[in-house]
Design a protein around this motif. Structure first.
Motif, short mmCIF file in Angstrom:
data_model
loop_
_atom_site.label_atom_id
_atom_site.label_comp_id
_atom_site.label_asym_id
_atom_site.label_seq_id
_atom_site.Cartn_x
_atom_site.Cartn_y
_atom_site.Cartn_z
N ARG A 123 1.53 -8.46 15.57
CA ARG A 123 1.43 -9.14 14.28
C ARG A 123 2.43 -8.52 13.31
O ARG A 123 2.76 -7.33 13.42
CB ARG A 123 0.02 -9.03 13.71
N TYR A 124 2.90 -9.29 12.35
CA TYR A 124 3.92 -8.77 11.46
C TYR A 124 3.41 -8.46 10.06
O TYR A 124 4.11 -7.83 9.29
CB TYR A 124 5.10 -9.74 11.40
N GLU A 125 2.22 -8.90 9.71
CA GLU A 125 1.72 -8.60 8.38
C GLU A 125 1.17 -7.18 8.35
O GLU A 125 0.69 -6.67 9.36
CB GLU A 125 0.67 -9.60 7.93
N GLN A 126 1.25 -6.57 7.19
CA GLN A 126 0.75 -5.20 7.02
C GLN A 126 -0.43 -5.20 6.05
O GLN A 126 -0.43 -5.93 5.05
CB GLN A 126 1.87 -4.30 6.48
N TYR A 127 -1.39 -4.36 6.36
CA TYR A 127 -2.59 -4.24 5.55
C TYR A 127 -2.57 -2.88 4.87
O TYR A 127 -2.45 -1.85 5.54
CB TYR A 127 -3.84 -4.39 6.43
N PHE A 128 -2.71 -2.90 3.57
CA PHE A 128 -2.52 -1.69 2.78
C PHE A 128 -3.83 -1.01 2.40
O PHE A 128 -4.86 -1.65 2.22
CB PHE A 128 -1.77 -2.03 1.48
N GLY A 129 -3.73 0.31 2.24
CA GLY A 129 -4.80 1.10 1.67
C GLY A 129 -4.69 1.13 0.16
O GLY A 129 -3.74 0.58 -0.41
N PRO A 130 -5.62 1.80 -0.51
CA PRO A 130 -5.64 1.84 -1.98
C PRO A 130 -4.63 2.80 -2.59
O PRO A 130 -4.42 2.79 -3.79
CB PRO A 130 -7.07 2.29 -2.30
N PRO A 143 -4.77 -3.87 -10.87
CA PRO A 143 -4.79 -2.48 -11.37
C PRO A 143 -5.44 -1.48 -10.42
O PRO A 143 -5.14 -0.29 -10.48
CB PRO A 143 -5.58 -2.61 -12.68
N SER A 144 -6.29 -1.93 -9.53
CA SER A 144 -6.90 -1.03 -8.56
C SER A 144 -5.89 -0.48 -7.55
O SER A 144 -6.20 0.42 -6.78
CB SER A 144 -8.00 -1.76 -7.79
N ARG A 145 -4.68 -1.04 -7.54
CA ARG A 145 -3.54 -0.61 -6.71
C ARG A 145 -3.57 -1.16 -5.28
O ARG A 145 -2.59 -0.99 -4.56
CB ARG A 145 -3.42 0.92 -6.61
N GLN A 146 -4.66 -1.76 -4.85
CA GLN A 146 -4.72 -2.27 -3.48
C GLN A 146 -3.79 -3.46 -3.33
O GLN A 146 -3.94 -4.47 -4.00
CB GLN A 146 -6.15 -2.70 -3.14
N MET A 147 -2.83 -3.35 -2.44
CA MET A 147 -1.91 -4.45 -2.16
C MET A 147 -2.62 -5.46 -1.28
O MET A 147 -3.09 -5.12 -0.20
CB MET A 147 -0.66 -3.94 -1.45
N ILE A 148 -2.65 -6.70 -1.74
CA ILE A 148 -3.35 -7.76 -1.01
C ILE A 148 -2.34 -8.83 -0.61
O ILE A 148 -1.60 -9.33 -1.45
CB ILE A 148 -4.45 -8.39 -1.90
N LEU A 149 -2.32 -9.17 0.66
CA LEU A 149 -1.41 -10.20 1.15
C LEU A 149 -1.88 -11.56 0.63
O LEU A 149 -3.03 -11.95 0.85
CB LEU A 149 -1.37 -10.20 2.67
N VAL A 150 -0.98 -12.27 -0.03
CA VAL A 150 -1.30 -13.58 -0.60
C VAL A 150 -0.87 -14.69 0.34
O VAL A 150 -1.64 -15.61 0.65
CB VAL A 150 -0.60 -13.76 -1.97
#
Lengths: 113, 118
Positions: free
Chosen positions: A99-106, B41-48
């Motif tokens: 898969r090519y999408e990346q899932y980020f942490g906080p 603002p919580s900084r969590q990057m969310i894929l749209v």
């Protein structure tokens, strides 16, 4: 399931101290990425792993930065002799095989005083 | 090297209205992926939303859609029926899909701060 977790969420270090930032990827994700995000900027790539192999470390800004992922799961980003310019948010992301999408942490916000 | 440019540092929209965020990129590769990420603002990057360069059809995810113009190297995001929860930083990102010499890393733009007014 659980997402990517990072610890600590906040870290204050005095200039010259060493710090270690931890990333727990989503279980089973093969690829793991580290990014540095300065205030008001987009994230910038630091390094990435596929399992335990570090395939690209071209973004590490100096030899004070070191990353490892010894068992292909948890990763640690270590910064030695921290400098004020190291102050930033450090983001970790993971990606499953194929898969090519990346899932980020906080992220971990590092402040060097 | 690839670059991503977001020319709008800030945008604002009225609740329930439509807004379009711009993104252009520069690459010599023919095969790649493009993304829009949201960072509250919580900084969590969310894929749209994501787009494969080989697909001519523009991607759509509920209220979010893109206008992908490969020849112009443009990838704009349209948010319809804007909601207060859409307020965030939005980042456009590029990833190579080349088998030889390509990197899995994401290259991000500087971001656009979206404000939604009630």
């Amino acid at each position: 399931g659980a997402g990517v977790s990072q610890s600590p969420r906040y870290k204050v270090a005095k200039r010259g101290q060493d710090v270690a930032l931890r990333c727990d990827p989503i279980s089973g994700h093969v690829s793991l990425f580290w990014y540095q995000q300065a205030l008001g900027q987009g994230p910038e790539f630091l390094t990435y792993f596929q399992n335990e192999a570090q395939l690209d470390k071209s973004g590490l800004p100096s030899d004070r930065f070191f990353a490892e992922r010894p068992e292909g799961s948890v990763s640690t980003l270590k910064i030695q002799r921290t400098q004020q310019e190291d102050s930033a948010v450090y983001l970790c992301a993971s990606s499953p095989r194929g898969r090519y999408e990346q899932y980020f942490g906080p992220g971990t916000r590092l402040t060097v005083t | 090297a690839q670059t991503v440019t977001q020319s709008q540092p800030e945008m604002s929209v009225q609740e329930a209205e439509t807004v379009t965020l711009s993104c252009t990129y520069d690459t010599s590769e023919s095969d790649y992926y493009l993304f829009w990420y949201k960072q509250p603002p919580s900084r969590q990057m969310i894929l749209v939303i994501r787009q494969e360069a080989y697909k001519q059809q523009n991607a759509t995810e509920n209220r979010f859609s893109v206008n992908f113009q490969k020849a112009a190297k443009s990838f704009s995001l349209k948010i319809s029926d804007s909601q207060l929860g859409d307020a965030a930083m939005y980042f456009c990102a590029y990833r190579s899909a080349e088998w030889q010499g390509g990197s899995e890393k994401l290259v991000f733009g500087k971001g656009t701060k979206l404000t939604v007014n009630p």
